[in-house]
Motif scaffolding. Structure first.
Motif, mmCIF file in Angstrom:
data_model
loop_
_atom_site.group_PDB
_atom_site.id
_atom_site.type_symbol
_atom_site.label_atom_id
_atom_site.label_comp_id
_atom_site.label_asym_id
_atom_site.label_seq_id
_atom_site.Cartn_x
_atom_site.Cartn_y
_atom_site.Cartn_z
ATOM 1 N N LEU A 128 12.497 1.598 -30.679
ATOM 2 C CA LEU A 128 12.818 2.927 -30.153
ATOM 3 C C LEU A 128 13.265 2.841 -28.695
ATOM 4 C CD1 LEU A 128 12.921 5.980 -30.486
ATOM 5 C CD2 LEU A 128 10.497 6.069 -29.881
ATOM 6 N N VAL A 129 12.559 2.056 -27.906
ATOM 7 C CA VAL A 129 12.940 1.887 -26.500
ATOM 8 C C VAL A 129 14.307 1.218 -26.399
ATOM 9 C CG1 VAL A 129 12.317 0.804 -24.308
ATOM 10 C CG2 VAL A 129 10.532 1.787 -25.771
ATOM 11 N N LEU A 130 14.535 0.225 -27.249
ATOM 12 C CA LEU A 130 15.829 -0.460 -27.239
ATOM 13 C C LEU A 130 16.963 0.497 -27.595
ATOM 14 C CD1 LEU A 130 16.924 -3.366 -26.829
ATOM 15 C CD2 LEU A 130 16.861 -3.623 -29.308
ATOM 16 N N LEU A 131 16.702 1.388 -28.529
ATOM 17 C CA LEU A 131 17.709 2.394 -28.899
ATOM 18 C C LEU A 131 18.028 3.304 -27.720
ATOM 19 C CD1 LEU A 131 19.465 3.782 -31.057
ATOM 20 C CD2 LEU A 131 17.461 5.158 -31.661
ATOM 21 N N TYR A 132 17.000 3.740 -27.004
ATOM 22 C CA TYR A 132 17.228 4.577 -25.823
ATOM 23 C C TYR A 132 18.030 3.824 -24.767
ATOM 24 C CZ TYR A 132 13.947 8.115 -27.512
ATOM 25 O OH TYR A 132 13.324 9.104 -28.238
ATOM 26 N N VAL A 133 17.761 2.541 -24.582
ATOM 27 C CA VAL A 133 18.501 1.738 -23.606
ATOM 28 C C VAL A 133 19.983 1.670 -23.996
ATOM 29 C CG1 VAL A 133 18.814 -0.586 -22.690
ATOM 30 C CG2 VAL A 133 16.517 0.366 -22.882
ATOM 31 N N PHE A 134 20.243 1.427 -25.267
ATOM 32 C CA PHE A 134 21.636 1.332 -25.710
ATOM 33 C C PHE A 134 22.360 2.668 -25.578
ATOM 34 C CE2 PHE A 134 20.744 -2.807 -27.392
ATOM 35 C CZ PHE A 134 21.977 -3.415 -27.540
ATOM 36 N N TYR A 135 21.674 3.762 -25.912
ATOM 37 C CA TYR A 135 22.358 5.052 -25.927
ATOM 38 C C TYR A 135 22.441 5.693 -24.541
ATOM 39 C CZ TYR A 135 23.499 9.865 -27.157
ATOM 40 O OH TYR A 135 24.094 11.090 -27.231
ATOM 41 N N TYR A 136 21.326 5.688 -23.813
ATOM 42 C CA TYR A 136 21.299 6.397 -22.539
ATOM 43 C C TYR A 136 21.713 5.531 -21.348
ATOM 44 C CZ TYR A 136 18.839 10.128 -24.979
ATOM 45 O OH TYR A 136 18.512 11.143 -25.838
ATOM 46 N N VAL A 137 21.656 4.217 -21.479
ATOM 47 C CA VAL A 137 22.035 3.329 -20.376
ATOM 48 C C VAL A 137 23.391 2.677 -20.641
ATOM 49 C CG1 VAL A 137 21.374 1.325 -18.998
ATOM 50 C CG2 VAL A 137 19.609 2.898 -19.827
ATOM 51 N N PHE A 138 23.464 1.896 -21.745
ATOM 52 C CA PHE A 138 24.711 1.206 -22.045
ATOM 53 C C PHE A 138 25.803 2.157 -22.529
ATOM 54 C CE2 PHE A 138 22.003 -2.753 -23.126
ATOM 55 C CZ PHE A 138 21.881 -3.027 -21.774
ATOM 56 N N GLY A 139 25.411 3.232 -23.208
ATOM 57 C CA GLY A 139 26.393 4.182 -23.737
ATOM 58 C C GLY A 139 27.313 4.741 -22.669
ATOM 59 N N PRO A 140 26.761 5.369 -21.616
ATOM 60 C CA PRO A 140 27.640 5.902 -20.558
ATOM 61 C C PRO A 140 28.419 4.817 -19.815
ATOM 62 C CG PRO A 140 25.471 6.912 -20.465
ATOM 63 C CD PRO A 140 25.365 5.773 -21.431
ATOM 64 N N ILE A 141 27.815 3.633 -19.644
ATOM 65 C CA ILE A 141 28.483 2.569 -18.891
ATOM 66 C C ILE A 141 29.697 2.037 -19.646
ATOM 67 C CG2 ILE A 141 28.227 0.213 -18.015
ATOM 68 C CD1 ILE A 141 25.317 0.852 -17.415
ATOM 69 N N PHE A 142 29.540 1.802 -20.941
ATOM 70 C CA PHE A 142 30.611 1.193 -21.733
ATOM 71 C C PHE A 142 31.360 2.199 -22.602
ATOM 72 C CE2 PHE A 142 27.449 -2.187 -21.035
ATOM 73 C CZ PHE A 142 28.245 -3.124 -20.399
ATOM 74 N N GLY A 143 31.048 3.468 -22.465
ATOM 75 C CA GLY A 143 31.753 4.501 -23.219
ATOM 76 C C GLY A 143 31.460 4.485 -24.705
ATOM 77 N N MET A 144 30.224 4.146 -25.087
ATOM 78 C CA MET A 144 29.849 4.112 -26.505
ATOM 79 C C MET A 144 29.301 5.462 -26.938
ATOM 80 S SD MET A 144 27.984 0.389 -26.929
ATOM 81 C CE MET A 144 26.592 0.878 -25.907
ATOM 82 N N ASP A 145 29.714 5.930 -28.105
ATOM 83 C CA ASP A 145 29.097 7.143 -28.644
ATOM 84 C C ASP A 145 27.783 6.779 -29.328
ATOM 85 O OD1 ASP A 145 29.717 6.016 -31.102
ATOM 86 O OD2 ASP A 145 31.463 7.287 -31.433
ATOM 87 N N ARG A 146 27.086 7.770 -29.839
ATOM 88 C CA ARG A 146 25.762 7.524 -30.403
ATOM 89 C C ARG A 146 25.804 6.641 -31.645
ATOM 90 N NH1 ARG A 146 23.689 13.332 -31.008
ATOM 91 N NH2 ARG A 146 24.973 13.530 -29.137
ATOM 92 N N TYR A 147 26.869 6.729 -32.406
ATOM 93 C CA TYR A 147 26.955 5.921 -33.625
ATOM 94 C C TYR A 147 27.127 4.440 -33.283
ATOM 95 C CZ TYR A 147 28.009 4.811 -38.483
ATOM 96 O OH TYR A 147 27.958 4.295 -39.757
ATOM 97 N N VAL A 148 28.043 4.147 -32.374
ATOM 98 C CA VAL A 148 28.268 2.761 -31.962
ATOM 99 C C VAL A 148 27.010 2.190 -31.324
ATOM 100 C CG1 VAL A 148 29.604 1.262 -30.442
ATOM 101 C CG2 VAL A 148 30.741 3.106 -31.682
ATOM 102 N N ALA A 149 26.354 2.992 -30.481
ATOM 103 C CA ALA A 149 25.121 2.538 -29.838
ATOM 104 C C ALA A 149 24.047 2.227 -30.874
ATOM 105 C CB ALA A 149 24.621 3.597 -28.857
ATOM 106 N N SER A 150 23.976 3.038 -31.924
ATOM 107 C CA SER A 150 22.981 2.814 -32.980
ATOM 108 C C SER A 150 23.266 1.532 -33.743
ATOM 109 C CB SER A 150 22.970 4.005 -33.942
ATOM 110 O OG SER A 150 22.631 5.195 -33.281
#
Length: 277
Positions: A128-150
């Motif tokens: 769960l924490v890793l998911l939050y890191v990908f979505y809320y941290v890496f998502g905005p930095i690399f322009g990933m939407d929630r599906y790609v982050a998941s």
């Protein structure tokens, strides 16, 4: 003589009992009994709460009668979303796991160090924490939407676990195979491609099956960031209808049916490619 005969009879009886207990019919009966007890306990708990069961409303979420005829409801589409998400994540996880395993088995000190750091980081962070890191941290930095982050989160998390499966499978191949391949002038890449990996598949099938099932179950966690899949669909239906017990029982049954199908197919592959002496 009588004592020896009694011992042989007792041993034969134990072997027969083990074969009976391990047989498919007995396993199915035990499984059904356990499921019956779980459902019975849940029903009694709901009855004590005065819950009003409305199972008659569930079929509409599987099939709907639209203008164009019978169409799929929300739950089948959620199942499609789960299968698609899990398939994409699994494909990436296999690549990540194989790369990490090869790095750990290589002679490169830097490669082994990178693989070790990657494994320690991923394995010690909750999903769960890793998911939050990908979505809320890496998502905005690399322009990933929630599906790609998941997809990437599930791939990285399970890729770390699969790397150990790959490493164990590769290590299980006899050392003589390496020596024979080197003696005919094959490169390391050719040895892996034509000799080691094809043979290691037989050793990796059982744990890989468990990992596939775990990935399907883990995919439910992406519902916390509203990615459309089976669990998200269930939560949306409950928020509209308040059919908590009926929907969650149904969603659980769909997950169970899917994982049982996968496990049955994997069991067939294990028998077909069983490791023999």
């Amino acid at each position: 003589m009588t004592k020896s005969w009694s011992i042989r009879v007792a041993r034969a009886g134990k072997r027969g009992l083990r074969r009976v207990m391990a047989s498919t019919p007995v396993s199915v009966v035990i499984y059904l009994i356990v499921m019956f007890l779980i459902v019975e306990t849940a029903l009694k708990g709901a009855e004590a709460m005065g819950y009003n069961w409305q199972w008659y409303r569930i079929p509409q979420y599987f099939f709907e009668d639209g203008d164009a005829g019978i169409v799929l409801g929300e739950i089948p589409w959620g199942l499609v979303g789960t299968i698609t998400l899990s398939t994409m994540a699994f494909a990436l996880a296999v690549g990540i796991g194989l790369l990490v395993a090869l790095l750990r088995l290589s002679d490169l000190i830097v490669g082994r160090a990178v693989a070790r750091v990657f494994l320690e980081i991923v394995r010690n962070i909750p999903l769960l924490v890793l998911l939050y890191v990908f979505y809320y941290v890496f998502g905005p930095i690399f322009g990933m939407d929630r599906y790609v982050a998941s997809v990437l989160c599930l791939a990285v998390f399970h890729g770390a676990l699969m790397s150990e499966i790959f490493r164990g499978g590769i290590a299980a191949v006899a050392l003589g195979q390496w020596e024979a391949a080197k003696s005919v002038g094959m490169s390391t890449a050719q040895i892996y491609r034509y000799i080691i990996l094809p043979q290691s598949v037989r050793f990796m099938l059982p744990p890989m099956t468990s990992e596939v099932v775990n990935m399907i179950k883990s995919s439910a966690i992406v519902s916390v960031i509203a990615v459309v899949e089976l669990t998200t669909v269930g939560r949306n239906i409950i928020s509209d209808t308040y059919l908590s017990f009926e929907i969650w029982f149904t969603i659980a049954a769909v997950y169970m049916a899917l994982t049982l199908i996968i496990s049955s197919f994997a069991s067939y592959l294990e028998r077909r490619y069983a490791v023999t002496d």
